[in-house]
Enzyme design. Structure first.
Site, short mmCIF file in Angstrom:
data_model
loop_
_atom_site.label_atom_id
_atom_site.label_comp_id
_atom_site.label_asym_id
_atom_site.label_seq_id
_atom_site.Cartn_x
_atom_site.Cartn_y
_atom_site.Cartn_z
N GLY A 1 10.67 34.64 -5.65
CA GLY A 1 9.94 33.25 -5.73
C GLY A 1 10.11 32.40 -6.69
O GLY A 1 10.80 32.82 -7.79
N ALA A 2 9.91 31.03 -6.60
CA ALA A 2 9.95 30.26 -7.71
C ALA A 2 8.76 29.39 -7.98
O ALA A 2 8.37 28.71 -6.72
CB ALA A 2 11.42 29.28 -7.60
N GLY A 3 8.16 29.59 -8.97
CA GLY A 3 6.71 28.86 -9.27
C GLY A 3 6.85 27.41 -9.90
O GLY A 3 8.19 27.24 -10.35
N PHE B 1 6.03 27.11 -13.12
CA PHE B 1 6.67 27.47 -14.65
C PHE B 1 7.85 28.27 -14.60
O PHE B 1 8.56 28.42 -15.66
CB PHE B 1 5.56 28.02 -15.04
CG PHE B 1 4.40 27.37 -15.48
CD1 PHE B 1 4.31 26.33 -16.31
CD2 PHE B 1 3.24 27.52 -14.41
CE1 PHE B 1 3.00 25.56 -16.55
CE2 PHE B 1 2.03 26.74 -14.68
CZ PHE B 1 2.05 25.88 -15.75
N GLY B 2 8.43 28.82 -13.45
CA GLY B 2 9.63 29.77 -13.52
C GLY B 2 9.91 30.60 -12.38
O GLY B 2 9.04 30.31 -11.47
N GLU B 3 10.70 31.54 -12.57
CA GLU B 3 10.82 32.34 -11.30
C GLU B 3 9.82 33.35 -11.27
O GLU B 3 9.29 33.93 -12.42
CB GLU B 3 12.29 33.10 -11.48
CG GLU B 3 13.26 31.85 -11.42
CD GLU B 3 14.67 32.42 -11.25
OE1 GLU B 3 15.66 32.32 -10.58
OE2 GLU B 3 15.11 33.24 -12.47
N VAL B 4 9.70 34.09 -10.29
CA VAL B 4 8.70 35.33 -9.87
C VAL B 4 9.40 36.17 -9.49
O VAL B 4 10.40 36.28 -8.60
CB VAL B 4 7.63 35.03 -8.75
CG1 VAL B 4 6.60 36.02 -8.92
CG2 VAL B 4 6.90 33.61 -9.39
N LYS C 1 5.49 37.09 -13.33
CA LYS C 1 5.93 35.67 -13.15
C LYS C 1 6.46 35.56 -14.66
O LYS C 1 5.88 35.85 -15.65
CB LYS C 1 4.31 34.97 -13.10
CG LYS C 1 3.88 35.14 -11.90
CD LYS C 1 2.53 34.22 -11.68
CE LYS C 1 1.93 34.40 -10.46
NZ LYS C 1 0.57 33.67 -10.42
N ASP D 1 -9.41 26.66 -4.86
CA ASP D 1 -8.09 26.55 -3.79
C ASP D 1 -7.84 27.71 -2.98
O ASP D 1 -6.80 28.49 -2.84
CB ASP D 1 -6.91 26.60 -4.97
CG ASP D 1 -5.79 26.19 -4.39
OD1 ASP D 1 -5.60 25.82 -3.28
OD2 ASP D 1 -4.71 26.14 -5.23
#
EC number: 2.7.10.1
Length: 930
Positions: A574-576, A578-581, A599, A692
């Site tokens: 995944g991509a969050g 702040f950066g890639e996961v 993360k 959330d």
């Protein structure tokens, strides 16, 4: 990348009128139709052939139009419509005026936001997406089925992420695709390098986000105005991650342009573990004020000195001592006989005790100072060392024999302790003024190879030895230790502890506590001994990491540091923000090797981004519950910051449910909800408000165990009129948020309960989007008018009633998480309670307000109907089975649906319920409005 009306002038139109108008000196065409009094209207307007750029598979269509109010026509209210439809057809070549309706595929139904009343003619602007284009071009067509409508303009365009340079990497222009994020590789600019191919993501809106593996200037170059330029003379840059060229450090000199390092000037050195970017150091001077104090009675000399005036610019100063003895004219090294306390080399203190010296000899002691570059200087020149300090003295030593322990006695005996004392006797003269005793004891055991010895160093002739085993024999021995050496040890005596229970002291204490407890009506702190294990648990309260002046302190307090060498990244999952996961493996000492989620923080981050990134770890590290995602640790002390959590194999709950629609029984779904509620009860007990809570933020493992995640601390936006708030992942959709949180920013555990009710609906609806395709404004309006989501298909009535309780307008009346946990536990213990199914209205739950057919008109094709219930993948199945009209569909039974290839239980139910709803409905929209 825009096609405008000027390019679409040659339009095929059937029953639409065209008019040419002049506005602001420019001519434009409008197309209108207004046959509201006639039944069965089917008027088409088609564009010219629109050529498509090969990579543009997704285009936007912006329409400007006016629609007249049906109520303004007398007697036409039954036939008049206020919507029209948009279609598309792909082709590899222009077909000219040839027009066949069967070649066109419906895109959407267009409805106005405002309609024309009396003298008011508001212009509506709507934008729709045409996706999945693959041929050389396409046509657009607009179908009128009985409205009074005029199309003023059609603008067709596609979005691109423009060619750009980010972090010294160039990225080409990229057409925005159908995916939320399209990966694009770039190329490092001249004199820039990267460990991995630089990468960035292009969004569907034509924006670049999440640059990964950025390029950086290579050693000897620095970034100036997005160009890597050579370091100037006297400056250097040693490593790629560094940003700017630095001035050569002290005692070094540059060699020219583009220096990656500055060598030491002659006479200065670097130690092996000194960084190549640091200054060079010189050798230390001689130690000062060396003095030798002789202790005649013990054959010992105490040497003391002061540090050298010049340390060479370093703080890692150590000392070494050399000893030479002279007997007449012959001098030699003192040899191994002489003892040094604490040592003869590597001394950090400015003193050393030298013992075992012989009487009536001359001794010379030399003290040398060393620092970290002494070894490097010796390699460069064996004669390079600092000047020593020398002290010479003549000894005249007299010895006294050390004392001896003659006897030991037992003073007191208990089940877990023994009190001992001993007698010391000198052999000749009185013993020295002070000495210590070394007590050694062990359990009496014939197997000496397995015996464990315990040694105590004491300054008195008695001791109480604790933590012993009851009814066990121990062997003890004592030996005196003097300044002159070890004395005579006692013989090994044995003593045995009492058996357990031979003393009444503990019972008396308990009686006293009981008496105090019964004298109070309320429990006091001293009564904790009599509490249950649950009562003994300390009340733990969540601590906001933002209350720390230094956020790094919060990270260190609540999260354990992991060395990056113990982490192996395997693949991007995944991509969050702040950066890639990544999915990876954690192999840390003392931990079981296993998969983890990693993360990462993208390069080039600001300090605020780093703090925001690590704040989630500071929050997560405070939680310990089986239904809360577990933090394994963080990486903060190295170049690339990371957050490491347990790995959840099945990913986000909403996607997992959509992928397994209808495959999971109700009791298992309720069990998943029980796990989520347990995690939320734990958070509410800690006074933590999640803010959330949604199925997308629940993770699922292989055992279908659900765990609450995503603890990026939210912040209310004071200037947001809708009262939404942001987290590290962006704005929270209104459809998950409680009314008081939207209106008054009141975020409490009660607002989390409202969100949990929405999660319950998502779970029982197998990942359906809450409120379907309604806009945020429509959702807020519906909730304020007391509308609540209907029961999903096959949802147990007891579960749906709990949802409704969670959605009570008055937050004080909503159940608390402990109540929710208790109720779900009761349902799971009584499976029969889940057999009663809540009333299900397919006209509300399946027919979505904004899909085809919602204007009240009947479906004109099977494909249109399937699209409205999101089952378009079965269009070919129905066509191959000869089911081409809605009349045929209405006569289908469950067995017929299975026979055409619909096998998934959830899909089978969705289609069957929709057919059931179609049989008795006349207007889906009117029912929904009710």
């Amino acid at each position: 990348h825009i096609y405008t009306n000027r390019q679409l002038l040659s339009i095929l139109f059937l029953y639409w009128e065209v008019a040419q108008k002049t506005l602001n000196g420019s001519q434009f065409y409008s197309y209108s139709v207004c046959n509201v009094g006639e039944r069965e209207q089917d008027n088409w307007l088609r564009t010219t052939f629109i050529q498509r750029r090969p990579s543009a598979s997704r285009v936007m269509v912006e329409l400007q139009f006016v629609v007249r109010d049906c109520n303004s026509f007398d007697g036409a209210s039954l036939t008049c419509k206020e919507t029209f439809n948009m279609y598309t057809s792909e082709a590899d070549a222009d077909v000219g005026t040839t027009f066949r309706k069967g070649q066109f595929k419906k895109v959407t139904t267009i409805a106005p936001d405002e309609i024309t009343r009396k003298n008011l003619q508001p212009v509506n602007t709507e934008t729709r997406v045409v996706d999945g284009l693959s041929l050389k071009g396409f046509y657009l067509a607009f179908q009128d089925i009985g409205a009074c409508v005029a199309i003023l303009s059609v603008r067709v365009y596609y979005k691109t992420c423009p060619a750009t340079v980010k972090s010294l990497a160039s990225f080409p222009e990229t057409v925005a695709g159908s995916q939320a994020l399209s990966k694009v590789d770039g190329v490092c600019m001249e004199n820039a390098v990267s460990e991995k191919v630089p990468r960035i993501y292009c969004t569907m809106d034509g924006e670049w986000v999440v640059p990964v593996s950025q390029c950086q200037c290579k050693p000897g170059y620095e970034e100036i105005k997005e160009v890597c330029q050579e370091c100037q003379p006297g400056y250097f840059k040693a490593a790629v991650p560094s940003e700017k060229c630095e001035l050569c450090p002290a005692n070094t000199q540059g060699t020219g342009y583009g220096d990656a390092a500055c060598p030491c000037t002659p006479g200065f050195y670097r130690a092996e573990d000194d960084p190549p970017t640091g200054p060079c150091s010189g050798l230390p001077g001689a130690p000062q004020d060396l003095q030798a104090t002789t202790q005649l009675s013990s054959g010992r000399v105490l040497l003391t000195w002061s540090p050298p005036g010049d340390t060479g610019g370093r703080a890692d100063l150590t000392y070494s001592v050399e000893c030479r003895r002279c007997d007449g004219a012959a001098c030699q090294a003192c040899g191994e006989k002489v003892r040094y306390e604490p040592a003869s080399t590597g001394l950090t203190e400015t003193r050393v005790s030298v013992s075992q010296l012989d009487a009536h000899l001359n001794y010379t002691f030399t003290v040398n100072a060393h620092n970290g570059v002494s070894a490097a200087a010796s390699k460069a020149s064996p004669r390079a060392h600092g000047p020593p300090s020398t002290a010479a003295l003549t000894t005249s030593l007299q010895y006294t024999d050390p004392p001896t322990v003659t006897s030991m006695r037992l003073d007191e005996r208990k089940p877990t302790s023994l009190s001992l004392s001993w007698v010391v006797t000198p052999r000749h003269r009185a013993p020295p003024r002070s000495f210590r005793y070394e007590l050694t004891y062990r359990k009496k055991d014939d197997n000496l190879n397995m015996t464990t010895y315990t040694v105590l160093v004491l300054d008195r002739t008695s001791v109480r030895v604790s933590d012993l085993a009851p009814a066990t024999t121990y062997l003890f021995r004592v030996q005196p230790i003097t300044e002159g050496g070890a004395g005579g040890a006692s013989i090994e005596d044995e003593f045995k502890t009492l058996a357990d229970g031979n003393t009444n002291f503990p019972a008396l204490v308990l009686c006293s506590l009981f008496s105090r407890r019964n004298s109070h009506s309320r429990q006091g702190p001293e009564d904790a001994y009599f509490s249950t294990s649950e009562q003994l648990k300390p009340l733990k309260t969540y601590v906001d990491p933002h209350t720390y002046e230094d956020p790094n302190t919060a990270v260190l307090k609540f999260a354990s540091e992991i060395h990056p060498n113990h982490i192996t990244k395997q693949k991007v999952i995944g991509a969050g923000e702040f950066g890639e996961v990544f999915r990876g493996i954690l192999r840390a000492p003392g931990r079981t090797e296993g998969p983890v989620a990693i993360k990462t923080l993208k390069p080039g981050y600001s300090e605020k981004q780093r703090q925001d990134f690590l704040s989630e770890a500071s929050i997560m590290g405070q939680f310990s519950h089986q239904n809360i995602i577990r933090l394994e640790g963080v990486v903060t002390k190295f170049k690339h910051a990371m957050i490491v959590t347990e790995y959840m194999e099945n990913g986000a709950l909403d996607k997992y449910l959509r992928d397994h629609d209808g495959e999971i029984p109700s009791i298992q779904l309720v069990g998943m909800l029980r796990g989520i509620s347990g995690g939320m009860k734990y958070l509410s007990d800690m006074s933590y408000v999640h803010r959330d809570l949604a199925a997308r933020n629940i993770l699922v493992n292989t055992n279908l165990e659900c765990k609450v995640s995503d603890f990026g601390l939210s912040r209310v936006l004071e200037d947001d009129p809708e009262g939404t708030y942001t987290t590290s992942g962006g704005k929270i959709p209104i459809r998950w948020t409680a009314p008081e949180a939207i209106a008054y920013r009141k975020f409490t555990s009660a607002s989390d309960v409202w969100s949990f009710g929405i999660v319950m609906w998502e779970v029982m609806a197998f990942g359906e989007r809450p409120y379907w395709d309604m806009s945020n404004h429509e959702v807020m309006k519906a909730i304020n008018e007391a509308f609540r989501l209907p029961a999903p298909m096959d949802c147990p009535s007891a579960v749906y009633q709990l949802m409704l309780q969670c959605w009570l307008q008055e937050r004080a009346k909503r159940p608390r998480f402990p109540d929710i946990v208790s109720l779900l536990d009761k349902l799971l213990r009584s499976p029969d309670s889940l057999k009663t199914i809540a009333d299900f209205d397919p006209r509300v739950s399946i027919r979505l307000p904004s899909t085809s057919g919602s204007d009240g008109s009947p479906f004109r094709s099977v494909s249109e109907w399937l699209e409205s219930i999101k089952m378009s993948q079965y269009s070919e199945n129905f066509a191959c089975a000869g089911m081409v009209t809605m009349e045929q569909v209405l006569h289908m039974r469950n067995e017929d649906i299975k026979n055409i290839g619909v096998r998934l239980p959830g899909h089978l139910k969705r289609i069957a319920y929709s057919i059931l709803g179609l049989k008795d409905q006349t207007s889906t929209l009117s029912v929904f409005a009710m």
